[in-house]
Write a protein that holds these residues in place. Sequence first.
Motif, mmCIF file in Angstrom:
data_model
loop_
_atom_site.group_PDB
_atom_site.id
_atom_site.type_symbol
_atom_site.label_atom_id
_atom_site.label_comp_id
_atom_site.label_asym_id
_atom_site.label_seq_id
_atom_site.Cartn_x
_atom_site.Cartn_y
_atom_site.Cartn_z
ATOM 1 N N VAL A 181 0.850 -1.184 0.000
ATOM 2 C CA VAL A 181 0.000 0.000 0.000
ATOM 3 C C VAL A 181 0.890 1.239 0.000
ATOM 4 C CG1 VAL A 181 -1.775 1.291 1.244
ATOM 5 C CG2 VAL A 181 -1.855 -1.214 1.179
ATOM 6 N N ALA A 182 0.863 1.961 -1.118
ATOM 7 C CA ALA A 182 1.701 3.149 -1.260
ATOM 8 C C ALA A 182 1.067 4.079 -2.281
ATOM 9 C CB ALA A 182 3.114 2.769 -1.701
ATOM 10 N N ASP A 183 0.972 5.339 -1.935
ATOM 11 C CA ASP A 183 0.427 6.353 -2.839
ATOM 12 C C ASP A 183 1.573 6.923 -3.664
ATOM 13 O OD1 ASP A 183 -0.813 8.408 -4.146
ATOM 14 O OD2 ASP A 183 -1.550 9.416 -2.341
ATOM 15 N N LEU A 184 1.599 6.606 -4.967
ATOM 16 C CA LEU A 184 2.690 7.059 -5.818
ATOM 17 C C LEU A 184 2.714 8.570 -5.975
ATOM 18 C CD1 LEU A 184 2.607 4.328 -8.614
ATOM 19 C CD2 LEU A 184 3.924 4.357 -6.483
ATOM 20 N N ALA A 185 1.618 9.231 -5.652
ATOM 21 C CA ALA A 185 1.609 10.690 -5.667
ATOM 22 C C ALA A 185 2.429 11.273 -4.517
ATOM 23 C CB ALA A 185 0.180 11.218 -5.596
ATOM 24 N N ARG A 186 2.807 10.397 -3.565
ATOM 25 C CA ARG A 186 3.641 10.812 -2.426
ATOM 26 C C ARG A 186 4.847 9.873 -2.353
ATOM 27 N NH1 ARG A 186 0.533 10.334 2.676
ATOM 28 N NH2 ARG A 186 2.226 11.614 3.520
ATOM 29 N N PRO A 187 5.813 10.042 -3.247
ATOM 30 C CA PRO A 187 6.945 9.110 -3.306
ATOM 31 C C PRO A 187 7.719 8.983 -2.011
ATOM 32 C CG PRO A 187 6.903 10.531 -5.248
ATOM 33 C CD PRO A 187 5.891 11.083 -4.289
ATOM 34 N N GLU A 188 7.647 10.015 -1.177
ATOM 35 C CA GLU A 188 8.385 9.967 0.090
ATOM 36 C C GLU A 188 7.851 8.896 1.036
ATOM 37 O OE1 GLU A 188 5.013 12.908 0.638
ATOM 38 O OE2 GLU A 188 6.465 12.419 -0.935
ATOM 39 N N THR A 189 6.657 8.365 0.768
ATOM 40 C CA THR A 189 6.082 7.332 1.632
ATOM 41 C C THR A 189 6.490 5.918 1.215
ATOM 42 O OG1 THR A 189 4.051 7.080 0.298
ATOM 43 C CG2 THR A 189 4.060 8.802 1.986
ATOM 44 N N LEU A 190 7.192 5.785 0.093
ATOM 45 C CA LEU A 190 7.513 4.462 -0.425
ATOM 46 C C LEU A 190 8.472 3.680 0.474
ATOM 47 C CD1 LEU A 190 7.772 5.253 -4.224
ATOM 48 C CD2 LEU A 190 6.224 3.593 -3.176
ATOM 49 N N THR A 191 9.405 4.360 1.110
ATOM 50 C CA THR A 191 10.367 3.658 1.963
ATOM 51 C C THR A 191 9.660 2.859 3.041
ATOM 52 O OG1 THR A 191 12.127 5.273 1.584
ATOM 53 C CG2 THR A 191 12.297 3.941 3.559
#
Length: 231
Positions: free
Chosen positions: A53-63
């Motif tokens: 679950v990751a919002d690609l519009a917020r790449p900083e949350t991918l980690t």
Amino acid sequence: MPQTLVLTGAGSGIGRLLADRLAARGDHLVLVARDEDRAAEIASRHPGAATVVADLARPETLTAAIEAAHLPEGVDAVVHAAGVVQLGHVADLAVDAWTSQLAVNLVAPAELTRLLLPRLRAARGQVLFVNSGAGLTAHPEWAAYAASKHGLKALADALRGEEAAAGVRVTTVYPGRTATPMQAEVHAQEGRAYDPAAWIDPASVVTAILTALDLPRDAVISDLSVRPGPR
């Protein structure tokens, strides 16, 4: 032998059909979804698939999302099939039209690739970017989207050289206009009637993607354009 593939954009269009084809042949899928509801929807379509679950519009949350996913040590491929589009003249495009498309179409693929590189290196895997004809040529009203896709080409070209010694292959596929929900949205933005039969069948693009993924390891398809055939 079944492979492990991380895939974005599996909820719609080319990504959805690609996930279907990969699952049908027995590959293990790790599907990136923007929220819990979307993840549940995708998981119901592909029992046994893992979700991130990751919002690609917020790449900083991918980690944090990748860390929470507990992925295997080796990943055979990551396929970046997600994308967004907002057309408009440069004179009219607001800042968020630029930043949203750059985030989803360029920054998120770069960040997700960075996070997965240790696993890709371990498997001598492959990164495949589903780009666009707009990644090669920019037309009026396509400035922001084309800029994000030109950037994606640059990312792929640089990455190919950087990771060759680690055995990681890098492919970019450039589909022309394809009969997907995104194409219907583009036509709506252009104010034109949409006829899916006029454009490439997504199955044809998926076949091209699978050809690149399945190529024997003594070669790599670095760039592959898929264009509408004669009618």
